[in-house]
Design an enzyme around this catalytic site. Structure first.
Site, PDB file in Angstrom:
ATOM      1  N   LYS A 229       0.708  -1.236   0.113  1.00 48.61           N
ATOM      2  CA  LYS A 229      -0.022   0.029   0.168  1.00 48.61           C
ATOM      3  C   LYS A 229       0.984   1.354  -0.059  1.00 48.61           C
ATOM      4  CE  LYS A 229      -3.601   2.388   2.727  1.00 48.61           C
ATOM      5  NZ  LYS A 229      -4.585   2.281   3.783  1.00 48.61           N
ATOM      6  N   LYS A 282      -2.022  -1.679  -3.791  1.00 49.94           N
ATOM      7  CA  LYS A 282      -3.001  -0.421  -3.522  1.00 49.94           C
ATOM      8  C   LYS A 282      -2.025   1.094  -3.914  1.00 49.94           C
ATOM      9  CE  LYS A 282      -5.918   1.982  -0.482  1.00 49.94           C
ATOM     10  NZ  LYS A 282      -6.467   2.042   0.997  1.00 49.94           N
TER      11      LYS A 282
END
Ligand code: PBG
Length: 357
Positions: A229, A282
């Site tokens: 992320k 992400k």
């Protein structure tokens, strides 16, 4: 040499006739000898939709999607989110209606984010057994048992400071945060969640959550780990939806530097070693290379989060008539799947599923 001249001959003929046209000389009928002497013509396989269907390498289906939903207190609430046009904060009764609709559309999963108006420094509302998300999970698993219900595990919507972990002496403290995250995950498991999704990027939290779940008798609850992320500006609209923008500083001491790819693979490996069932990259669109590398490197399922900013960017351009919303949406989702994602968290889930139907 002779061979080259013969092969090039049609090109000279073509240039000559183009010159005729350019100089205003009368155009003769199309010169069939202008055909290129080439064996391979990839356009043969693009001539008709039927043919294009046969050679298509990637196909989206509603079963690929996980729909992120923002849950809010109250009854009959469906509050539009400014920065996420077409998305709403919904109360639990509305969420249940949504659950039925998602199943009808063939979408197998939701990922829940709680809107918290009782924020505190210790984010205690995050692990309240009767908290909003915990009640939402109970309601959904009672009314729509077939739906795979997933919950976000991180403190940012619940903390006054807006960070994903606890802030101690001005720093986001790792190990103390992990303990609270385990409590939060357990409260979701007790409510009946199928998957917990730690999005906080603390070190060692996947292993700690796995141990906590197993020790408490929840070995069947899976972990969808936000493994790679990045510290991205594209989370802006999401933070608007939950009023969770950090009060001070940024998230760069725990979320990844957008410049790094090898580090992503290392993060993913660590989470797999700690027991992650599914690993996530992400954002998705700006990190397709990371998705591709992860899917060729690892054999666990890969999820990708088509984040709020990626959604709103297209919605805003479509609103101005600069891009076609439906075509843009399908091209975005397809590119994420082509890169190697097995499942996609996306605010487009419902619209895309409707188009695919
Ligand atoms: C918070 C969290 C964020 C998102 C998912 N979980 C925001 C952040 O890390 O600041 C972003 C999702 C999106 O932008 O759609 N733990």
């Amino acid at each position: 040499m002779v061979d080259l001249v013969i092969r090039a001959a049609p090109i000279f003929t073509w240039i000559a006739s183009a010159l005729d046209v350019a100089c205003g000389r009368p155009e003769t009928s199309p010169d069939m000898s202008a055909r290129l002497d080439i064996t391979h013509r990839p356009r043969r396989l693009r001539r008709t939709e039927a043919v294009r269907k046969l050679v298509r390498e990637t196909a989206l289906q509603p079963g690929d999607f996980i729909y992120p939903v923002f849950v809010v207190g109250g009854d009959g609430v469906r509050e539009p989110i400014d920065a996420l046009p077409g998305q709403f904060r919904v109360s639990i009764d509305e969420l249940v209606k949504e659950g039925h609709e998602l199943l009808d559309l063939g979408i197998p999963a939701v990922n829940l984010f709680g809107y918290c108006d009782t924020k505190s420094d210790d984010a205690a509302a995050a692990y309240n057994p009767d908290g909003l998300v915990q009640r939402a999970v109970r309601a959904l698993k009672t009314e729509c048992p077939e739906l795979c219900v997933q919950t976000d595990v991180a403190l940012d919507p619940y903390s006054t400071h807006g960070h994903d972990g606890l802030v101690i002496d001005g720093e986001v403290a790792n190990d103390e945060s992990v303990e609270v995250l385990c409590r939060m995950a357990l409260s979701h498991a007790e409510a009946g969640v199928d998957w917990v999704a730690p999005s906080d990027m603390m070190d060692g939290r996947v292993g700690a959550i796995r141990d906590a779940l197993d020790a408490a008798g929840f070995p069947e609850v899976a972990i969808l780990a936000y493994s790679a992320k990045y510290a991205s500006t594209f989370y802006g609209p999401f933070r608007d939806a939950l009023k969770s923008t950090p009060k001070e500083g940024d998230k760069k001491t725990y979320q990844m530097d957008p410049a790094n790819l090898r580090e992503a693979l290392r993060e993913i490996q660590l989470d797999i070693d700690e027991g992650a069932d599914v690993v996530m990259v992400k954002p998705a669109l700006l990190y397709l290379d990371v998705i591709a590398a992860a899917s060729s490197e690892f054999d666990v399922p890969i999820a990708a989060y088509n984040v709020s900013g990626e959604y709103s960017m297209l919605m805003a351009a479509a609103d101005r008539g600069w891009l076609d919303r439906e075509e843009g949406m399908m091209e975005m989702l397809l590119s994420i799947k082509r890169a190697g994602a097995d499942m996609i968290l996306t605010y487009f889930a419902r619209d895309a599923a409707r188009l695919l139907a």
